[in-house]
Design a protein around this motif. Sequence first.
Motif, short mmCIF file in Angstrom:
data_model
loop_
_atom_site.label_atom_id
_atom_site.label_comp_id
_atom_site.label_asym_id
_atom_site.label_seq_id
_atom_site.Cartn_x
_atom_site.Cartn_y
_atom_site.Cartn_z
N SER A 312 0.84 -1.22 0.00
CA SER A 312 0.00 0.00 0.00
C SER A 312 0.87 1.26 0.00
O SER A 312 0.59 2.23 -0.71
CB SER A 312 -0.90 -0.01 1.22
N LEU A 313 1.99 1.20 0.77
CA LEU A 313 2.91 2.35 0.79
C LEU A 313 3.56 2.57 -0.57
O LEU A 313 3.71 3.70 -1.03
CB LEU A 313 3.99 2.09 1.86
N SER A 314 3.92 1.47 -1.24
CA SER A 314 4.53 1.59 -2.57
C SER A 314 3.56 2.22 -3.55
O SER A 314 3.94 3.10 -4.36
CB SER A 314 4.96 0.20 -3.06
N GLU A 315 2.29 1.80 -3.50
CA GLU A 315 1.29 2.40 -4.40
C GLU A 315 1.14 3.90 -4.10
O GLU A 315 1.03 4.70 -5.03
CB GLU A 315 -0.03 1.68 -4.21
N SER A 316 1.13 4.24 -2.80
CA SER A 316 1.01 5.68 -2.45
C SER A 316 2.20 6.47 -2.96
O SER A 316 2.06 7.59 -3.47
CB SER A 316 0.91 5.83 -0.92
N VAL A 317 3.42 5.88 -2.86
CA VAL A 317 4.61 6.58 -3.35
C VAL A 317 4.53 6.77 -4.87
O VAL A 317 4.91 7.81 -5.42
CB VAL A 317 5.87 5.78 -2.95
N ASP A 318 4.02 5.73 -5.62
CA ASP A 318 3.86 5.87 -7.08
C ASP A 318 2.92 7.02 -7.41
O ASP A 318 3.18 7.82 -8.32
CB ASP A 318 3.33 4.56 -7.67
N GLU A 319 1.79 7.06 -6.67
CA GLU A 319 0.84 8.15 -6.91
C GLU A 319 1.48 9.51 -6.65
O GLU A 319 1.30 10.46 -7.39
CB GLU A 319 -0.39 7.96 -6.02
N ASN A 320 2.26 9.58 -5.55
CA ASN A 320 2.94 10.85 -5.23
C ASN A 320 3.91 11.24 -6.34
O ASN A 320 4.04 12.41 -6.71
CB ASN A 320 3.69 10.72 -3.91
N ASN A 321 4.63 10.25 -6.89
CA ASN A 321 5.59 10.55 -7.98
C ASN A 321 4.86 11.11 -9.20
O ASN A 321 5.33 12.03 -9.86
CB ASN A 321 6.36 9.28 -8.35
N LYS A 322 3.70 10.50 -9.50
CA LYS A 322 2.92 11.01 -10.65
C LYS A 322 2.48 12.46 -10.41
O LYS A 322 2.57 13.30 -11.30
CB LYS A 322 1.71 10.11 -10.87
N ILE A 323 2.00 12.70 -9.18
CA ILE A 323 1.54 14.07 -8.87
C ILE A 323 2.70 15.05 -8.94
O ILE A 323 2.60 16.15 -9.48
CB ILE A 323 0.89 14.09 -7.47
N VAL A 324 3.87 14.63 -8.39
CA VAL A 324 5.04 15.51 -8.41
C VAL A 324 5.48 15.78 -9.84
O VAL A 324 5.87 16.90 -10.21
CB VAL A 324 6.17 14.86 -7.60
N ALA A 325 5.42 14.73 -10.71
CA ALA A 325 5.79 14.93 -12.12
C ALA A 325 4.87 15.94 -12.78
O ALA A 325 5.31 16.82 -13.54
CB ALA A 325 5.76 13.58 -12.86
N THR A 326 3.56 15.80 -12.49
CA THR A 326 2.59 16.75 -13.07
C THR A 326 2.89 18.18 -12.59
O THR A 326 2.88 19.15 -13.37
CB THR A 326 1.17 16.35 -12.66
N VAL A 327 3.17 18.31 -11.27
CA VAL A 327 3.48 19.64 -10.73
C VAL A 327 4.74 20.20 -11.39
O VAL A 327 4.84 21.40 -11.71
CB VAL A 327 3.64 19.55 -9.20
N SER A 328 5.74 19.35 -11.60
CA SER A 328 6.99 19.80 -12.22
C SER A 328 6.73 20.33 -13.63
O SER A 328 7.28 21.35 -14.06
CB SER A 328 8.00 18.65 -12.26
N ASP A 329 5.89 19.60 -14.38
CA ASP A 329 5.56 20.05 -15.75
C ASP A 329 4.86 21.41 -15.71
O ASP A 329 5.16 22.31 -16.52
CB ASP A 329 4.67 19.01 -16.43
N GLU A 330 3.89 21.53 -14.74
CA GLU A 330 3.18 22.79 -14.65
C GLU A 330 4.12 23.93 -14.27
O GLU A 330 4.01 25.06 -14.76
CB GLU A 330 2.05 22.67 -13.62
N ILE A 331 5.07 23.63 -13.38
CA ILE A 331 6.04 24.66 -12.98
C ILE A 331 6.90 25.07 -14.17
O ILE A 331 7.18 26.25 -14.39
CB ILE A 331 6.91 24.14 -11.83
N GLN A 332 7.30 24.07 -14.99
CA GLN A 332 8.12 24.37 -16.17
C GLN A 332 7.34 25.25 -17.13
O GLN A 332 7.87 26.21 -17.71
CB GLN A 332 8.56 23.06 -16.84
N ASN A 333 6.05 24.91 -17.31
CA ASN A 333 5.21 25.75 -18.19
C ASN A 333 5.12 27.16 -17.63
O ASN A 333 5.14 28.15 -18.37
CB ASN A 333 3.82 25.13 -18.31
N GLY A 334 4.98 27.24 -16.26
CA GLY A 334 4.90 28.57 -15.65
C GLY A 334 6.17 29.36 -15.87
O GLY A 334 6.15 30.58 -16.09
N VAL A 335 7.34 28.68 -15.80
CA VAL A 335 8.61 29.37 -16.04
C VAL A 335 8.67 29.91 -17.46
O VAL A 335 9.09 31.05 -17.71
CB VAL A 335 9.78 28.41 -15.74
#
Length: 524
Positions: A312-335
């Motif tokens: 369950s922890l591994s699945e939560s970490v995968d979900e967090n990685n996906k969210i972080v990747a999405t945030v990173s893309d949005e931040i890059q677009n903002g830059v």
Amino acid sequence: MAENKLSKEGYTITKQLRTIVIIFIAFLAVFLGVVVVIITGKSVKSDYRVTAETASVHLKEILEDGHSVWSYDEETQKLYCNDKEITVDLFETINGYDSDVYHTIFWDDTRVLTNIKNESGAYAVGTQADKAIYEAVKSGELYTKNDVKIFGTKYTVCYIPMYNEKEFVGMIFTGIEQSTVVATTLNIIANFLIWAVLITIVAIILYTRILNKISLTLQDKLQSGYKELEEYADNVKEITDRTATQMGDINEAMNNVASGATGQASATQEAMASTEEFSQSLDVVNMEINESYDFIGTVRQCVDESEKSILSLSESVDENNKIVATVSDEIQNGVESSKNATKIVKTIDNIAFQINLLALNASIEASHAGELGKGFAVVADEIKNLAMSSAESAKDTEDAINEIVSIMNRTQTCNETLVESNKSQLEKSADVVSKMKILEQNIQEIVVKLDNIKEKSDSLGIVKNELVQVVQTLSATSEENAAVSEQVSASSETVNDDITDLTSSLDSVAKICDNMKEIIKLFG
């Protein structure tokens, strides 16, 4: 050891009690001295206030002689009572030439007659009384107080009012120098201290003599008791030694008679004890096997739950990685958007600069046009101001965009660190799952071995029951043979035990004697 050390160093009980009582007496003497000093000071001051009051009343009674008609001649500065002139010499006559007692007569609030001298050495006539004292006495009060400073000298004072019939005309004052009060107080305290020291010395001497007498009496009684106890212990020890020798001979004879039966009974009892011990050990093994089954079941359950939690922890970490990747893309677009906005701001800044130049040229052309160009010059100034304001706004906007870009870059760095941390957690989780599977395999192997041990334990239980029956039969036969010898040996063992207890008691008595020696030394 501690008592020996105290005795060698001379710290006896008598000396310690003497020291404690001397300290207590000294402390009590100091405490009483402080109390007496405080009480004496207050008492002496109170006595001198009464003395000052009495002197004032006495002076008034002598001057008025039963009735009072007071008058004061301001031209001659003479004071009269019942048509009789009052002088300073009269004060000295009344006081018996006591240099520490002073009088003053106030006409209203002014000193008109006094034997108190001011700083220059002259009589302090013509000066005013303290306003608060004057108001209090005028209202009919009798005013007394300690430590009142008059011309730099402290007095114990008393003021009483003077009347012509019921009309207030002045005050009569009596003052006693405070140095006299202090000297009297110190004299009383000194006398008390002398008597306190003498009484303390006498008390210490009497206490020391009484304590020494008590210590010697107690030491003599302890010494006498110690000698009697030591003689008694020696006599009892001699009897015990003889009895022990005789019982040794009796035991040797009884042992030879009962050796055969006792040996058989002993062997049977040992076999019975071994059989019972084996039976108990087997029961303990069976119980521990059952507990092991329960423990292994609990461990299996914990392993299963741990695997589920880690997955369950591994699945939560995968979900967090996906969210972080999405945030990173949005931040890059903002830059990127911020960079475009920066370019637009720079364009606006250039436009404002060009407008500013055009407004400047327009102002120059308007000045050349004279009166006709004044209106156009005003418009050119407004355009210039607008261009400058636009340039400042563009500058502020560019600073804000740069700050946003900086924040986004830092956020991007944090996201990258978070992703790396999540990857490390996933690797560790996979490693833990792998080790748990190995643990589960080991548990299964332990269960198989426990099953084998359980099967062998059951077989041993059958053998144990058969062995117990054989040993019980043998034990019954040997007990009948050893019954008589046990009865005889029991009596001799009881006597031996009594001798052993008596010997132990004599050792305790010897220790008590040694302790009494040390106690006697403490009363030296």
